[in-house]
Scaffold this motif. Structure first.
Motif, mmCIF file in Angstrom:
data_model
loop_
_atom_site.group_PDB
_atom_site.id
_atom_site.type_symbol
_atom_site.label_atom_id
_atom_site.label_comp_id
_atom_site.label_asym_id
_atom_site.label_seq_id
_atom_site.Cartn_x
_atom_site.Cartn_y
_atom_site.Cartn_z
ATOM 1 N N GLY A 131 -1.046 13.819 4.614
ATOM 2 C CA GLY A 131 -0.494 12.326 4.764
ATOM 3 C C GLY A 131 0.689 12.167 5.801
ATOM 4 O O GLY A 131 1.572 11.176 5.966
ATOM 5 N N PHE A 132 1.218 13.375 6.520
ATOM 6 C CA PHE A 132 2.222 13.322 7.619
ATOM 7 C C PHE A 132 3.499 13.237 6.735
ATOM 8 O O PHE A 132 4.555 13.057 7.522
ATOM 9 N N ALA A 133 3.838 13.432 5.644
ATOM 10 C CA ALA A 133 5.024 13.188 4.727
ATOM 11 C C ALA A 133 5.854 14.581 4.849
ATOM 12 O O ALA A 133 7.036 14.385 4.751
ATOM 13 N N VAL A 134 5.354 15.691 4.790
ATOM 14 C CA VAL A 134 5.882 17.079 4.881
ATOM 15 C C VAL A 134 5.232 17.935 5.504
ATOM 16 O O VAL A 134 4.018 18.055 5.860
ATOM 17 N N PRO A 188 -0.405 18.841 10.369
ATOM 18 C CA PRO A 188 0.827 18.703 10.132
ATOM 19 C C PRO A 188 1.734 18.109 11.067
ATOM 20 O O PRO A 188 1.655 18.247 12.338
ATOM 21 N N CYS A 189 2.449 17.292 10.505
ATOM 22 C CA CYS A 189 3.493 16.705 11.479
ATOM 23 C C CYS A 189 4.429 17.764 12.416
ATOM 24 O O CYS A 189 4.681 17.437 13.264
ATOM 25 N N ARG A 228 -2.247 8.639 9.189
ATOM 26 C CA ARG A 228 -3.419 9.194 10.136
ATOM 27 C C ARG A 228 -3.068 8.994 11.512
ATOM 28 O O ARG A 228 -3.124 7.952 12.085
ATOM 29 N N ARG A 229 -2.886 10.145 12.112
ATOM 30 C CA ARG A 229 -2.775 10.096 13.706
ATOM 31 C C ARG A 229 -4.270 9.993 14.259
ATOM 32 O O ARG A 229 -4.816 11.183 14.625
ATOM 33 N N GLU A 230 -4.568 8.843 14.397
ATOM 34 C CA GLU A 230 -5.756 8.472 15.031
ATOM 35 C C GLU A 230 -5.500 8.473 16.550
ATOM 36 O O GLU A 230 -4.583 7.584 17.114
ATOM 37 N N PRO A 231 -5.957 9.466 17.631
ATOM 38 C CA PRO A 231 -5.548 9.710 18.830
ATOM 39 C C PRO A 231 -5.584 8.487 19.746
ATOM 40 O O PRO A 231 -4.572 7.925 20.446
ATOM 41 N N ASP A 232 -6.790 7.374 19.751
ATOM 42 C CA ASP A 232 -6.797 6.434 20.636
ATOM 43 C C ASP A 232 -5.850 5.290 20.169
ATOM 44 O O ASP A 232 -5.117 4.676 21.130
ATOM 45 N N ALA A 233 -5.667 5.272 18.764
ATOM 46 C CA ALA A 233 -4.608 4.159 18.376
ATOM 47 C C ALA A 233 -3.119 4.496 18.862
ATOM 48 O O ALA A 233 -2.457 3.822 19.031
ATOM 49 N N PHE A 234 -2.916 5.730 18.566
ATOM 50 C CA PHE A 234 -1.582 6.410 18.966
ATOM 51 C C PHE A 234 -1.208 6.209 20.549
ATOM 52 O O PHE A 234 -0.160 5.778 20.926
ATOM 53 N N ILE A 235 -2.377 6.535 21.355
ATOM 54 C CA ILE A 235 -2.251 6.229 22.844
ATOM 55 C C ILE A 235 -1.892 4.810 23.213
ATOM 56 O O ILE A 235 -1.188 4.604 24.001
ATOM 57 N N GLU A 236 -2.700 3.875 22.301
ATOM 58 C CA GLU A 236 -2.575 2.417 22.543
ATOM 59 C C GLU A 236 -1.286 1.930 22.525
ATOM 60 O O GLU A 236 -0.619 1.302 23.100
ATOM 61 N N VAL A 237 -0.449 2.462 21.364
ATOM 62 C CA VAL A 237 0.774 2.201 20.897
ATOM 63 C C VAL A 237 1.823 2.780 22.272
ATOM 64 O O VAL A 237 2.727 1.931 22.666
#
Ligand SMILES: [Zn+2]
Length: 204
Positions: free
Chosen positions: A19-22, A124-125, A181-190
């Motif tokens: 979940g990208f927390a640790v 992992p983050c 959840r690192r969804e690549p296309d959503a991340f790029i949109e940000v």
């Protein structure tokens, strides 16, 4: 002490990592924590000082724009110290809440030298952190890209502030904030929405 058995604790930490927390040393019996964003348990190029005293290492350049909004720093000014990834020239930023109060020198940027298409859900983050680096403007970003044989996009500090705002507003503020959840296309949109040139991330 968590009160959990070793096996339960391993499961919890792996879930938190998903979940990208640790970031946890999952191949070690000791289950050492490497990172719990915005903090890093191991030295990184980005450190945080309060009233002139070392406070913590941060996960990466992006966390410089999230840490000051954590509730325990309310009303406090935090100094972020780092250096240009290409030439090691020192840089510093003063942050308070979600505001960037000052930066020295003026042309600090963040080079993101990897593609979000390699950051699928569950990674992992630490892998994402490893892509964000402070540089002194676009020429230094290009130098750094040549040095490491990777390329990506460049964001100004104002743009990184905008990209990081969602995390800054929710971490330790929103109890129902679920796993990241690192969804690549959503991340790029940000990134695109803040005006960052994301053409290097287009899928051909
Ligand atoms: Zn440089």
């Amino acid at each position: 002490m968590s009160g959990l058995e070793r096996g339960q604790l391993r499961r919890v930490l792996l879930d938190l990592q998903q979940g990208f927390a640790v970031t946890v040393a999952e191949d070690r019996l000791q289950l050492n924590l490497v990172k719990a964003p915005p903090y890093s348990a191991v030295p990184t190029p980005v450190s945080c000082f309060i009233d002139g005293e070392f406070h913590a290492y941060l996960g990466c350049a992006a966390e410089a724009f999230t840490i000051a909004n954590l509730p325990m720093y309310s009303g406090k000014s935090l100094e972020i110290r780092s250096y240009c990834a290409c030439c090691y020239e020192p840089i510093s930023l003063e942050v308070e809440g979600i505001s960037l109060m000052a930066q020295q020198p003026a042309d600090i940027c963040v080079a993101v030298v990897n593609s979000p298409w390699s950051w699928g859900p569950g990674i992992p983050c630490d892998r994402v952190c490893d892509s964000f680096h402070f540089v002194l403007g676009r020429t230094h970003a290009s130098n750094f890209e040549e040095q490491i044989g990777r390329s990506g996009v460049v964001a100004t500090t104002e743009q990184m502030q905008a990209v990081s705002r969602g995390t800054a507003m929710r971490r330790m503020h929103a109890p129902d904030w679920g796993p990241i959840r690192r969804e690549p296309d959503a991340f790029i949109e940000v990134f695109r929405e803040t005006g960052i040139d994301v053409s290097a991330w287009q899928v051909m």
